[in-house]
Design an enzyme around this catalytic site. Sequence first.
Site, PDB file in Angstrom:
ATOM      1  N   HIS A   1     -40.161 -14.936  -1.537  1.00  0.00           N
ATOM      2  CA  HIS A   1     -39.009 -14.149  -1.993  1.00  0.00           C
ATOM      3  C   HIS A   1     -38.185 -13.615  -0.820  1.00  0.00           C
ATOM      4  O   HIS A   1     -36.986 -13.385  -0.958  1.00  0.00           O
ATOM      5  CB  HIS A   1     -39.469 -13.021  -2.917  1.00  0.00           C
ATOM      6  CG  HIS A   1     -39.803 -13.521  -4.283  1.00  0.00           C
ATOM      7  ND1 HIS A   1     -39.482 -12.852  -5.431  1.00  0.00           N
ATOM      8  CD2 HIS A   1     -40.420 -14.659  -4.686  1.00  0.00           C
ATOM      9  CE1 HIS A   1     -39.887 -13.558  -6.487  1.00  0.00           C
ATOM     10  NE2 HIS A   1     -40.481 -14.649  -6.047  1.00  0.00           N
ATOM     11  N   ASP A   2     -38.818 -13.406   0.319  1.00  0.00           N
ATOM     12  CA  ASP A   2     -38.033 -13.014   1.488  1.00  0.00           C
ATOM     13  C   ASP A   2     -37.202 -14.196   1.982  1.00  0.00           C
ATOM     14  O   ASP A   2     -35.981 -14.101   2.115  1.00  0.00           O
ATOM     15  CB  ASP A   2     -38.957 -12.509   2.611  1.00  0.00           C
ATOM     16  CG  ASP A   2     -38.155 -12.002   3.801  1.00  0.00           C
ATOM     17  OD1 ASP A   2     -37.023 -11.509   3.579  1.00  0.00           O
ATOM     18  OD2 ASP A   2     -38.632 -12.095   4.944  1.00  0.00           O
TER      19      ASP A   2
ATOM     20  N   VAL B   1     -34.047 -15.931   0.203  1.00  0.00           N
ATOM     21  CA  VAL B   1     -32.838 -15.108   0.043  1.00  0.00           C
ATOM     22  C   VAL B   1     -32.406 -14.615   1.423  1.00  0.00           C
ATOM     23  O   VAL B   1     -33.090 -13.798   2.036  1.00  0.00           O
ATOM     24  CB  VAL B   1     -33.124 -13.908  -0.897  1.00  0.00           C
ATOM     25  CG1 VAL B   1     -31.854 -13.122  -1.169  1.00  0.00           C
ATOM     26  CG2 VAL B   1     -33.752 -14.377  -2.206  1.00  0.00           C
TER      27      VAL B   1
ATOM     28  N   SER C   1     -35.420  -8.824   4.196  1.00  0.00           N
ATOM     29  CA  SER C   1     -34.421  -8.160   3.334  1.00  0.00           C
ATOM     30  C   SER C   1     -35.050  -7.753   2.003  1.00  0.00           C
ATOM     31  O   SER C   1     -34.589  -6.814   1.356  1.00  0.00           O
ATOM     32  CB  SER C   1     -33.212  -9.072   3.100  1.00  0.00           C
ATOM     33  OG  SER C   1     -33.633 -10.330   2.633  1.00  0.00           O
TER      34      SER C   1
ATOM     35  N   GLU D   1     -32.238  -6.293  -2.972  1.00  0.00           N
ATOM     36  CA  GLU D   1     -32.894  -7.445  -3.613  1.00  0.00           C
ATOM     37  C   GLU D   1     -33.994  -7.024  -4.582  1.00  0.00           C
ATOM     38  O   GLU D   1     -34.192  -7.635  -5.634  1.00  0.00           O
ATOM     39  CB  GLU D   1     -33.499  -8.363  -2.536  1.00  0.00           C
ATOM     40  CG  GLU D   1     -32.464  -9.135  -1.768  1.00  0.00           C
ATOM     41  CD  GLU D   1     -33.050  -9.881  -0.568  1.00  0.00           C
ATOM     42  OE1 GLU D   1     -34.251 -10.212  -0.572  1.00  0.00           O
ATOM     43  OE2 GLU D   1     -32.291 -10.125   0.385  1.00  0.00           O
TER      44      GLU D   1
END
EC number: 1.11.1.7
Length: 348
Positions: A66-67, A70, A76, A89
């Site tokens: 997931h880091d 994106v 983030s 996010e």
Amino acid sequence: MVKLVCFVVVVFMAAAAAMAGADRELKVGYYEKTCKDVEKIVNSIVVNSIKSNRGKGAGLVRLLFHDCFVRGCDASVLLEKSEMNMHPEKESQANIGIRGMDVIDAIKAALEARCPNTVSCADIIAYAARDASRYLSRGGVDFPVPGGRLDGVVSRSRDADAFLPDSAANLTGLVRNFRRKNFTVEELVILSGAHSIGVTHCTSFAGRLTAPDAQINPGYRNLLVSKCGGVSPTATNNHVVVNNVRDEDGAAVARAMPGFAARVRKARDYLDNSYYHNNLAMAVTFHADWALLTGKEARGHVVEYAKNATLWNVDFGDALVKLSKLAMPAGSKGEIRTKCSAVNSYHH
Ligand code: HEM
């Protein structure tokens, strides 16, 4: 002369911006000289946290995905909501259930005490995901992780919505989503194998509770329906179910799908190729998991990895390294955060 000076300044600033974020060269052993034993410290905190809760390991593996999908691997995903950024996010529906941030914070605190302002949160995520994979696979998945990433300063919920795959996606959507990040169909299949560990909320697979027999093993569907308390899970009554039928409680499996009772294991969250066996038996949680059976190439890889556990271990490690190298958008600002949940400018 003035023009020349301006040109030099512009070129210098452009180079500095590029150095700051994207296009940095990552290196294995990056902190050897600046912060000795970084990887040992990360590993010991990861292992201890998994020993007290194996689910934390699953959370750390998902955190890398997931880091990195994106805005590249820039931590983030860790940024909290603030007055300066009301919709990070984390707020995205795609980040439902995201966990492991407390482990990252504990690692960061230990590293700041040892060598302040040196190790990025993005590198910590990458090392921690590797260590969690190694521990949960009992050493089967192991690979060197390069370091040298910087932490970004931008985190937008809408970017997570746009780049993280939907659990109800069909194969075309999944392939498109992964291709955007330069990942192949084979790598999509390899990385999906991470769903041999961890948990999911009922709302993340609501459609599966009424999916036709051609898409889901009816016994498994019954099991999911009973775990979710019916066919219409709601956000206010959102139960959590294990991703891998092997991790379910034995009695429930014996009742709903007797043929699977022998698959139930005592140790939960064991990272291995069982996902592919479950998938071929149509006993996987997400529509997006089942969808891998709907195309010749993807299905071929599901069969291949069901047959060859060692190959999956190796290929999964390679795919995680590739994932961990996704860079921030060109020109992005980067820094070493002092606290992983806030950018430095806000924090100070
Ligand atoms: C292929 C497209 C993918 C989709 C649609 C997808 C979707 C999801 C969803 C919806 C959840 C459960 C969230 C919840 O309801 O709590 C989940 C969990 C998880 N995913 Fe994925 N995922 C995908 C790929 C990946 C990849 C590439 C990885 C890592 C390499 C990964 C690792 C995990 C792990 C470990 C969990 C369990 C997390 C935990 O227990 O905390 N997934 N995924």
